[in-house]
Design a protein around this motif. Structure first.
Motif, PDB file in Angstrom:
ATOM      1  N   THR A 194      50.731  40.471  42.499  1.00 34.11           N
ATOM      2  CA  THR A 194      49.873  40.820  41.362  1.00 34.11           C
ATOM      3  C   THR A 194      50.642  41.763  40.455  1.00 34.11           C
ATOM      4  O   THR A 194      51.292  42.708  40.938  1.00 34.11           O
ATOM      5  CB  THR A 194      48.588  41.522  41.887  1.00 34.11           C
ATOM      6  OG1 THR A 194      47.989  40.671  42.872  1.00 34.11           O
ATOM      7  CG2 THR A 194      47.591  41.765  40.776  1.00 34.11           C
ATOM      8  N   TRP A 220      49.709  37.140  39.781  1.00 29.31           N
ATOM      9  CA  TRP A 220      48.368  37.150  39.197  1.00 29.31           C
ATOM     10  C   TRP A 220      48.195  38.405  38.346  1.00 29.31           C
ATOM     11  O   TRP A 220      48.962  39.349  38.486  1.00 29.31           O
ATOM     12  CB  TRP A 220      47.338  37.199  40.328  1.00 29.31           C
ATOM     13  CG  TRP A 220      47.142  35.908  41.045  1.00 29.31           C
ATOM     14  CD1 TRP A 220      48.109  35.127  41.599  1.00 29.31           C
ATOM     15  CD2 TRP A 220      45.897  35.266  41.320  1.00 29.31           C
ATOM     16  NE1 TRP A 220      47.535  34.044  42.211  1.00 29.31           N
ATOM     17  CE2 TRP A 220      46.187  34.105  42.045  1.00 29.31           C
ATOM     18  CE3 TRP A 220      44.571  35.572  41.036  1.00 29.31           C
ATOM     19  CZ2 TRP A 220      45.195  33.227  42.483  1.00 29.31           C
ATOM     20  CZ3 TRP A 220      43.577  34.719  41.465  1.00 29.31           C
ATOM     21  CH2 TRP A 220      43.888  33.545  42.169  1.00 29.31           C
ATOM     22  N   THR A 221      47.145  38.400  37.527  1.00 23.81           N
ATOM     23  CA  THR A 221      46.807  39.651  36.837  1.00 23.81           C
ATOM     24  C   THR A 221      45.872  40.437  37.753  1.00 23.81           C
ATOM     25  O   THR A 221      45.127  39.856  38.565  1.00 23.81           O
ATOM     26  CB  THR A 221      46.089  39.408  35.496  1.00 23.81           C
ATOM     27  OG1 THR A 221      44.799  38.844  35.774  1.00 23.81           O
ATOM     28  CG2 THR A 221      46.874  38.474  34.596  1.00 23.81           C
ATOM     29  N   ASP A 224      42.218  39.360  37.336  1.00 24.84           N
ATOM     30  CA  ASP A 224      41.790  38.128  38.025  1.00 24.84           C
ATOM     31  C   ASP A 224      41.595  38.377  39.520  1.00 24.84           C
ATOM     32  O   ASP A 224      40.649  37.881  40.128  1.00 24.84           O
ATOM     33  CB  ASP A 224      42.816  36.999  37.815  1.00 24.84           C
ATOM     34  CG  ASP A 224      42.743  36.442  36.390  1.00 24.84           C
ATOM     35  OD1 ASP A 224      41.774  36.754  35.679  1.00 24.84           O
ATOM     36  OD2 ASP A 224      43.681  35.722  35.990  1.00 24.84           O
ATOM     37  N   VAL A 225      42.503  39.172  40.103  1.00 23.67           N
ATOM     38  CA  VAL A 225      42.373  39.482  41.541  1.00 23.67           C
ATOM     39  C   VAL A 225      41.107  40.309  41.768  1.00 23.67           C
ATOM     40  O   VAL A 225      40.318  40.028  42.689  1.00 23.67           O
ATOM     41  CB  VAL A 225      43.642  40.218  42.051  1.00 23.67           C
ATOM     42  CG1 VAL A 225      43.453  40.741  43.460  1.00 23.67           C
ATOM     43  CG2 VAL A 225      44.841  39.284  42.014  1.00 23.67           C
ATOM     44  N   PRO A 242      42.643  35.300  47.454  1.00 22.99           N
ATOM     45  CA  PRO A 242      42.761  34.699  46.117  1.00 22.99           C
ATOM     46  C   PRO A 242      43.834  33.605  46.064  1.00 22.99           C
ATOM     47  O   PRO A 242      44.972  33.837  46.468  1.00 22.99           O
ATOM     48  CB  PRO A 242      43.135  35.892  45.225  1.00 22.99           C
ATOM     49  CG  PRO A 242      42.752  37.115  46.011  1.00 22.99           C
ATOM     50  CD  PRO A 242      42.954  36.740  47.448  1.00 22.99           C
ATOM     51  N   GLY A 243      43.464  32.446  45.557  1.00 26.54           N
ATOM     52  CA  GLY A 243      44.435  31.360  45.346  1.00 26.54           C
ATOM     53  C   GLY A 243      44.621  30.472  46.564  1.00 26.54           C
ATOM     54  O   GLY A 243      44.377  30.883  47.696  1.00 26.54           O
TER      55      GLY A 243
END
Ligand SMILES: NC(=O)c1ccc[n+]([C@@H]2O[C@H](COP(=O)([O-])OP(=O)(O)OC[C@H]3O[C@@H](n4cnc5c(N)ncnc54)[C@H](OP(=O)(O)O)[C@@H]3O)[C@@H](O)[C@H]2O)c1
Length: 274
Positions: A194, A220-221, A224-225, A242-243
């Motif tokens: 991130t 990631w940003t 978003d996380v 996440p993801g």
């Protein structure tokens, strides 16, 4: 089980002055929560407070900053106590304070191993021990522990950081079982790479092979996380991954370890140690 919806609730976030912790604090403020953020640097806390206040629904919501080093038991306990005195019993504790120092095992100073455990593992544990008495009294509350993908599989270059995040995962698993019967929820998060000050700092000392292994996914940003973390907490999910890559790793890490090791070994062979 308490529904965490932010509205009029008190959330304590360690490491809330930066990165993922700050993004969680900002989004909870948008949802109407009162926020306490704990970290070491007064200056970073001050500027994070201004950002979080900007995101509030109403000026009646409070944002409290508490200076404290969570790796020090008495400072961690004092910081949690101060937050509770200021804003009342917390509905949510997020333990996002963390450090990462990648490097080759023999090249890292021995202190790096103790520091990782003190901050990432004991810093998490001390803060949880300090909030639990009030959560137990209310028979409600939620703990969100931030681990890492490096807490699921042992990664090249993360011999100091990874074990501390394995320990966080182990603690979360024990606490989930123990606290469920008394109405306290537990989540453990495995964030992907991130874009935060920590990642920028890590990239300065990451061995080439570690860079190559982690370069497969775009960072990631923090926003978003944080959004997925809050959604997971609100759904009372134990594991928050996440993801797709992290989801697969969370579900199958032991099963696919031989395959993963073969894949990582190939990358490592192409990036020999300088
Ligand atoms: N970024 C990633 O790619 C990534 C991936 C997986 C997991 N994570 C985990 O996610 C969490 C947040 O990381 P981040 O990337 O958002 O890092 P970050 O931007 O560097 O933020 C870390 C926060 O922790 C605080 N902190 C560090 N040591 C502390 C201590 N001893 N006592 C109190 N506060 C302390 C920092 O403030 P002060 O320095 O002022 O104390 C800062 O507020 C960490 O646990 C990290 O290991 C991050």
């Amino acid at each position: 089980m308490l529904q965490i919806n932010g509205h009029n609730q008190h959330a304590i976030i360690t490491g809330g002055s930066s990165g993922i912790g700050k993004a969680i604090a900002r989004q909870l403020a948008e949802q109407g929560a009162n926020i306490s953020i704990i970290s070491r640097s007064q200056d970073r806390l001050r500027s994070a407070k201004a950002e979080i206040e900007q995101a509030r629904q109403s000026a009646r919501q409070s944002v409290v900053t508490v200076v404290g080093d969570v790796s020090d038991r008495s400072q961690a306990e004092q910081a949690i106590q101060t937050a509770i005195e200021q804003l009342g019993p917390p509905h949510l504790l997020v333990t996002s304070a963390g450090i990462a120092r990648p490097g080759h095992f023999q090249a890292l100073p021995i202190d790096a191993f103790a520091e990782a455990m003190s901050t990432n593992y004991f810093g998490t544990l001390y803060c949880i021990r300090a909030v639990l008495p009030v959560m137990e009294q209310q028979q409600a509350g939620h703990l969100c522990l931030i681990s890492s993908a490096a807490g699921l599989v042992g990664l090249y270059g993360y011999s100091a950081y990874g074990p501390s995040k394995f320990a966080v995962r182990g603690l979360a698993e024990s606490l989930r079982a123990e606290l469920k019967p008394i109405g306290i929820g537990v989540s453990v998060v495995y964030p992907p790479d991130t874009q935060t000050p920590q990642l920028i700092e890590e990239n300065k000392t990451k061995p080439a092979a570690t860079k190559a292994i982690t370069a497969t996914a775009k960072p990631w940003t923090a926003d978003d996380v944080a959004q997925l973390i809050l959604k997971g907490i609100q759904q009372n999910r134990f594991e928050i991954s996440p993801g797709t890559e992290i989801k697969v790793l969370t579900r199958l890490h032991s099963l696919i370890a031989p395959l993963l090791n073969r894949y990582f070994d190939g990358i490592i062979a192409r990036h020999p140690r300088q």
